[in-house]
Design a protein around this motif. Structure first.
Motif, PDB file in Angstrom:
ATOM      1  N   PHE A  31       0.943  -1.303   0.067  1.00 37.36           N
ATOM      2  CA  PHE A  31      -0.048  -0.141   0.054  1.00 37.36           C
ATOM      3  C   PHE A  31       0.869   1.253   0.042  1.00 37.36           C
ATOM      4  N   THR A  32       0.762   1.794  -1.222  1.00 44.06           N
ATOM      5  CA  THR A  32       1.952   2.896  -1.269  1.00 44.06           C
ATOM      6  C   THR A  32       1.039   4.262  -1.272  1.00 44.06           C
ATOM      7  N   VAL A  33       1.555   5.356  -0.730  1.00 46.43           N
ATOM      8  CA  VAL A  33       0.830   6.493  -0.532  1.00 46.43           C
ATOM      9  C   VAL A  33       1.839   7.787  -1.181  1.00 46.43           C
ATOM     10  N   PHE A  34       1.263   8.480  -2.270  1.00 52.09           N
ATOM     11  CA  PHE A  34       2.121   9.539  -2.675  1.00 52.09           C
ATOM     12  C   PHE A  34       1.347  10.728  -2.031  1.00 52.09           C
ATOM     13  N   VAL A  35       2.280  11.441  -1.449  1.00 48.01           N
ATOM     14  CA  VAL A  35       1.834  12.581  -0.432  1.00 48.01           C
ATOM     15  C   VAL A  35       2.806  13.676  -0.857  1.00 48.01           C
ATOM     16  N   GLY A  36       2.276  15.037  -0.787  1.00 51.69           N
ATOM     17  CA  GLY A  36       2.670  16.202  -0.837  1.00 51.69           C
ATOM     18  C   GLY A  36       1.806  17.400  -1.133  1.00 51.69           C
ATOM     19  N   PRO A  37       2.479  18.445  -1.139  1.00 54.00           N
ATOM     20  CA  PRO A  37       1.372  19.655  -1.417  1.00 54.00           C
ATOM     21  C   PRO A  37       0.738  19.656  -2.734  1.00 54.00           C
ATOM     22  N   SER A  38      -0.420  20.469  -2.829  1.00 52.76           N
ATOM     23  CA  SER A  38      -1.074  20.538  -3.998  1.00 52.76           C
ATOM     24  C   SER A  38      -0.037  21.024  -5.220  1.00 52.76           C
ATOM     25  N   GLY A  39      -0.091  20.337  -6.255  1.00 56.17           N
ATOM     26  CA  GLY A  39       0.696  20.905  -7.376  1.00 56.17           C
ATOM     27  C   GLY A  39       2.161  20.225  -7.278  1.00 56.17           C
ATOM     28  N   ALA A 177      -8.488   0.490   5.010  1.00 60.12           N
ATOM     29  CA  ALA A 177      -7.557  -0.102   5.652  1.00 60.12           C
ATOM     30  C   ALA A 177      -7.839  -1.359   5.603  1.00 60.12           C
ATOM     31  N   LYS A 178      -9.090  -1.744   6.061  1.00 60.03           N
ATOM     32  CA  LYS A 178      -9.548  -3.047   6.039  1.00 60.03           C
ATOM     33  C   LYS A 178      -9.595  -3.936   4.828  1.00 60.03           C
ATOM     34  N   LEU A 179     -10.148  -3.030   3.762  1.00 60.27           N
ATOM     35  CA  LEU A 179     -10.176  -3.423   2.400  1.00 60.27           C
ATOM     36  C   LEU A 179      -8.760  -4.083   2.040  1.00 60.27           C
ATOM     37  N   LYS A 180      -7.773  -3.249   2.162  1.00 60.20           N
ATOM     38  CA  LYS A 180      -6.209  -3.544   1.908  1.00 60.20           C
ATOM     39  C   LYS A 180      -5.793  -5.048   2.556  1.00 60.20           C
ATOM     40  N   GLU A 181      -6.460  -5.179   3.765  1.00 55.00           N
ATOM     41  CA  GLU A 181      -5.988  -6.835   4.328  1.00 55.00           C
ATOM     42  C   GLU A 181      -6.739  -7.685   3.584  1.00 55.00           C
ATOM     43  N   LYS A 182      -8.144  -7.238   3.242  1.00 54.87           N
ATOM     44  CA  LYS A 182      -8.973  -8.545   2.611  1.00 54.87           C
ATOM     45  C   LYS A 182      -8.458  -8.771   1.147  1.00 54.87           C
ATOM     46  N   ALA A 197      -2.002   9.494   4.964  1.00 49.57           N
ATOM     47  CA  ALA A 197      -0.755   8.866   4.570  1.00 49.57           C
ATOM     48  C   ALA A 197      -0.192   7.899   5.611  1.00 49.57           C
ATOM     49  N   MET A 198       0.268   8.753   6.620  1.00 48.00           N
ATOM     50  CA  MET A 198       0.800   7.735   7.954  1.00 48.00           C
ATOM     51  C   MET A 198       0.068   6.759   8.379  1.00 48.00           C
ATOM     52  N   THR A 199      -1.626   6.626   8.427  1.00 45.47           N
ATOM     53  CA  THR A 199      -2.315   5.734   8.863  1.00 45.47           C
ATOM     54  C   THR A 199      -2.410   4.645   8.020  1.00 45.47           C
ATOM     55  N   LEU A 200      -2.414   4.861   6.616  1.00 43.24           N
ATOM     56  CA  LEU A 200      -2.738   3.793   5.704  1.00 43.24           C
ATOM     57  C   LEU A 200      -1.658   3.204   5.041  1.00 43.24           C
ATOM     58  N   VAL A 215      11.585   8.415   0.104  1.00 39.63           N
ATOM     59  CA  VAL A 215      10.551   7.238   0.024  1.00 39.63           C
ATOM     60  C   VAL A 215      10.636   6.192   1.408  1.00 39.63           C
ATOM     61  N   GLY A 216       9.574   5.894   2.074  1.00 36.21           N
ATOM     62  CA  GLY A 216      10.054   5.281   3.223  1.00 36.21           C
ATOM     63  C   GLY A 216       8.869   4.845   3.899  1.00 36.21           C
ATOM     64  N   SER A 217       8.936   4.006   5.059  1.00 39.72           N
ATOM     65  CA  SER A 217       7.804   3.462   5.849  1.00 39.72           C
ATOM     66  C   SER A 217       7.352   4.767   6.770  1.00 39.72           C
ATOM     67  N   PRO A 218       6.130   4.942   7.064  1.00 41.19           N
ATOM     68  CA  PRO A 218       5.593   5.965   7.630  1.00 41.19           C
ATOM     69  C   PRO A 218       6.628   6.389   8.799  1.00 41.19           C
ATOM     70  N   LEU A 219       6.966   5.647   9.791  1.00 41.95           N
ATOM     71  CA  LEU A 219       7.725   5.732  10.940  1.00 41.95           C
ATOM     72  C   LEU A 219       9.111   6.311  10.356  1.00 41.95           C
ATOM     73  N   GLU A 220       9.836   5.581   9.349  1.00 38.21           N
ATOM     74  CA  GLU A 220      11.041   6.110   8.959  1.00 38.21           C
ATOM     75  C   GLU A 220      10.994   7.343   8.318  1.00 38.21           C
ATOM     76  N   LEU A 221       9.819   7.701   7.868  1.00 38.12           N
ATOM     77  CA  LEU A 221       9.926   9.339   7.588  1.00 38.12           C
ATOM     78  C   LEU A 221       9.647  10.183   8.815  1.00 38.12           C
ATOM     79  N   TYR A 222       9.183   9.604   9.641  1.00 43.61           N
ATOM     80  CA  TYR A 222       8.607  10.565  10.810  1.00 43.61           C
ATOM     81  C   TYR A 222      10.203  10.601  11.718  1.00 43.61           C
ATOM     82  N   HIS A 223      10.995   9.599  11.857  1.00 43.22           N
ATOM     83  CA  HIS A 223      12.081   9.766  12.550  1.00 43.22           C
ATOM     84  C   HIS A 223      13.285  10.113  11.909  1.00 43.22           C
TER      85      HIS A 223
END
Lengths: 373, 275
Positions: A31-39, A177-182, A197-200, A215-223
């Motif tokens: 499950f990859t999330v592209f995140v960033g400001p608009s534009g 999130a549930k759908l992703k498991e299923k 982004a962080m939660t999914l 590019v990285g896992s949510p915690l990687e980017l956070y820390h």
């Protein structure tokens, strides 16, 4: 199923290049999330993968097959749009079965698949309705149903929750999130909301003005944010940046001078590109609001006068002026009683401090890779 | 709230507009019910109801046939025109290609041509195609009148349809034809009804081409038939008959407009606000 590889992908609209040399590998079932400001080009990148826009340069591979020149329908991808984009004149059943009716599936098979998808998304009781008779959340579920019915290799979500109200958004987020498991399928999700982004995400791709910043896992980017942009974008409320200057640098320990003549020693591993750092050069110290600890004057790193206090119930956001032109935000438990005008002494663990190179405005390279305690 | 004075003028203004627009038709109805010398008196209300005129128009010439001709020609024009215009509007509204706006401008400028300017050229064209004195000739020539504005209106509507719906259909594997006719066409119904009705009225009322391209009274459409009505002698204009015929051919239009009234209103406002 569904490994996606982007290699040297560029996209220009006319003379304006909006994506510069994107290289990215998305593993299957990730499950990859592209995140960033608009534009920043995140939606454009998604549309390139979908095939709705043509790649100017570079290659897109899905499951090791070059799909760069393939029509969207042949790529085995499905997309959920921000505005749902349901066919307004068709019932939910017709909407969901539309793609399969384009192919030569037997009727019973189509029916079975629609019923299965409807059950997963709990829209079975809505199958005879038209989109205009549905609420926003229901429409979104139907739109997702229309996507999963095709059994795609890759799911693409383009800001699917941004048209919903706040409480519904949290609900749908959990559903996804549930759908992703299923489903166990590769999903690529575009959002400007770093909480989504962080939660999914299994993997977050932070983008800024047509480039991938990290590019990285949510915690990687956070820390371990690689630069100031990522550090500022991931985490809410935003990381504080404090202007400091380097007074000494030896044996992988940097000494910084802070406002009010205080100093801080941080262990650093100096990367090669940072060799120009030395005594006298300036840098920025990043500390997240939740990592600042209220303490006594003797052990403090930063001291200042409280400018504003925001009560959020469970916690307080306290804005402290630590120098003439420098305000920082501190997050403290809600039971604390602070008043505007009080003096606050603050400290932080060295492992929670980030140091950024001052040279470029966008891409401050991470100066130290402090391991998180 | 309007003041009493303002309301008075509002109603007065409305009344004047209603009278100006409805009086000619009312006059036609009244005249059609008169016979003989009554026709030349100025009565605002009919004293006798003479239905004779209505019977006569069907007896003295093939007026029933003329009405059927008009119906056929107008319906044919609308059907062919709409199917061509929808496809054209899809291309002009949704597909990016070089020279698109030039093409649109050309189409618009075609609709600016006065009918007389194209009349002789059209006559040659129709004769060489063997369509002279033939309803297909009329349908064909009416396209020149109706296609430009139907294409323009439909293109505008086509452009307002959300792009995401098209993209969703592309991802669902729909071809351009499927998108145009299975997805967009149902969404364009109000626009189709509006433009279709306008095209129908244009074809129904058309006079110059109909006069030029037909020769037998059997082949004529209603406007020409009415204009060429003659009385017992060549010096007499049968006003009663002409008025009766005018009333007869106006009624279908009014009925059509009333039937589609709701659709027209929604057609004229569809896309104006997010729905």
């Amino acid at each position: 199923m569904g490994k996606v590889i982007l290699s040297n992908v560029k996209k220009s609209f006319g003379r304006v290049e909006v994506l510069h040399d994107i290289n990215l590998e998305i593993k299957k079932n990730e499950f990859t999330v592209f995140v960033g400001p608009s534009g920043c080009g995140k939606s454009t990148l998604l549309r390139l993968i979908a095939g709705l826009e043509d790649v100017t340069e570079g290659q897109i591979l899905i499951d090791d097959m070059d799909v760069t020149m393939l029509r969207p329908a042949k790529r085995k991808v499905a997309m959920v749009f921000q505005s749902y984009a349901l066919y307004p004149h068709m019932t939910v059943y017709e909407n969901m079965s539309f793609a399969l009716r384009r192919t030569k599936y037997p009727k019973e098979e189509i029916h079975r698949r629609v019923m299965d998808a409807a059950e997963v998304l709990q829209v079975t009781h809505l199958l005879d309705r038209q989109p205009k008779q549905l609420s926003g959340g229901q429409r979104q579920r139907v739109a997702i149903g229309r996507a999963i019915i095709r059994d795609p290799k890759v799911f693409l979500f383009d800001e699917p929750l941004s048209n919903l109200d706040a409480s519904l958004r949290v609900k749908m987020r959990m559903r996804i999130a549930k759908l992703k498991e299923k489903l166990n399928t590769t999903m690529i999700y575009v959002t400007h909301d770093q909480v989504e982004a962080m939660t999914l995400a299994d993997k977050i791709v932070v983008m800024n003005s047509g480039n991938i910043e990290q590019v990285g896992s949510p915690l990687e980017l956070y820390h371990h944010p690689r630069n100031k942009f990522v550090a500022g974008f991931i985490g809410s409320p935003k990381m504080n940046f404090i202007k400091v200057s380097v007074t000494a640098l030896k044996n992988d320990v940097v000494t910084l001078s802070l406002p009010h003549d205080r100093s801080l020693k941080l262990p650093v591993a100096l990367p090669k590109t940072m060799q120009d750092m030395g005594p006298g050069s300036s840098a920025e110290l990043g500390i997240r609001p939740e990592h600042l600890i209220v303490c006594d004057a003797a052990s403090s790193l930063l001291t200042g006068c409280i400018q504003t206090v925001e009560h959020l119930g469970s916690e307080l956001y306290v804005y402290v002026r630590i120098a003439d032109d420098q305000n920082i935000l501190v997050r403290v438990p809600g039971d604390k009683n602070f008043k505007v005008g009080d003096t606050l002494h603050l400290k932080a663990l060295p492992s929670d401090c980030h140091l950024f190179h001052p040279k470029s405005t966008i891409s401050f390279e991470r100066f130290s890779s402090v391991s998180h305690g | 709230m309007l003041t009493r004075k303002a309301r008075f003028f509002l109603y007065l203004g409305s009344l004047i507009i209603v009278i100006v627009s409805l009086f000619p038709f009312y006059w036609a109805v009244v005249s059609s019910l008169k016979s003989g010398s009554e026709l030349f008196r100025t009565d605002f209300f009919p004293s006798t109801f003479a239905w004779k005129n209505y019977v006569q128009i069907f007896k003295e010439q093939p007026f029933g046939r003329n009405i059927l001709n008009s119906l056929g020609v107008a319906t044919g024009t609308v059907l062919i025109c709409l199917s061509l215009a929808v496809s054209a509007a899809y291309a002009l509204g949704r597909v990016h290609f070089k020279g698109r706006s030039l093409l649109l401008m050309t189409i618009l400028s075609v609709s600016m041509f006065p009918q007389v300017a194209v009349l002789s050229g059209m006559f040659e064209l129709i004769r060489s195609l063997g369509l002279y004195n033939n309803h297909f000739g009329l349908v064909f020539s009416y396209m020149v009148l109706t296609l430009p504005f139907t294409i323009w209106i439909l293109t505008t509507f086509m452009r307002q349809l959300p792009k995401e719906i098209e993209e969703a259909a592309i991802l669902d594997g729909a071809s351009s034809a499927t998108i145009c006719f299975r997805i967009f066409l149902p969404l364009l119904w109000p626009a189709l009804v509006t433009t279709g009705l306008l095209a129908f009225i244009a074809a129904w009322n058309e006079f110059l081409f109909a006069l030029t391209f037909t020769v037998e009274s059997k082949a004529r459409t209603v406007p020409v038939a009415i204009a060429l009505m003659t009385g017992a002698s060549e010096y007499e204009l049968p006003w009663g008959n002409i008025m009766a015929a005018s009333v007869v051919v106006t009624v279908p239009l009014i009925v059509l407009v009333l039937i589609f009234q709701k659709r027209i209103v929604s057609g004229l406002t569809a896309g104006a606000v997010k729905g």
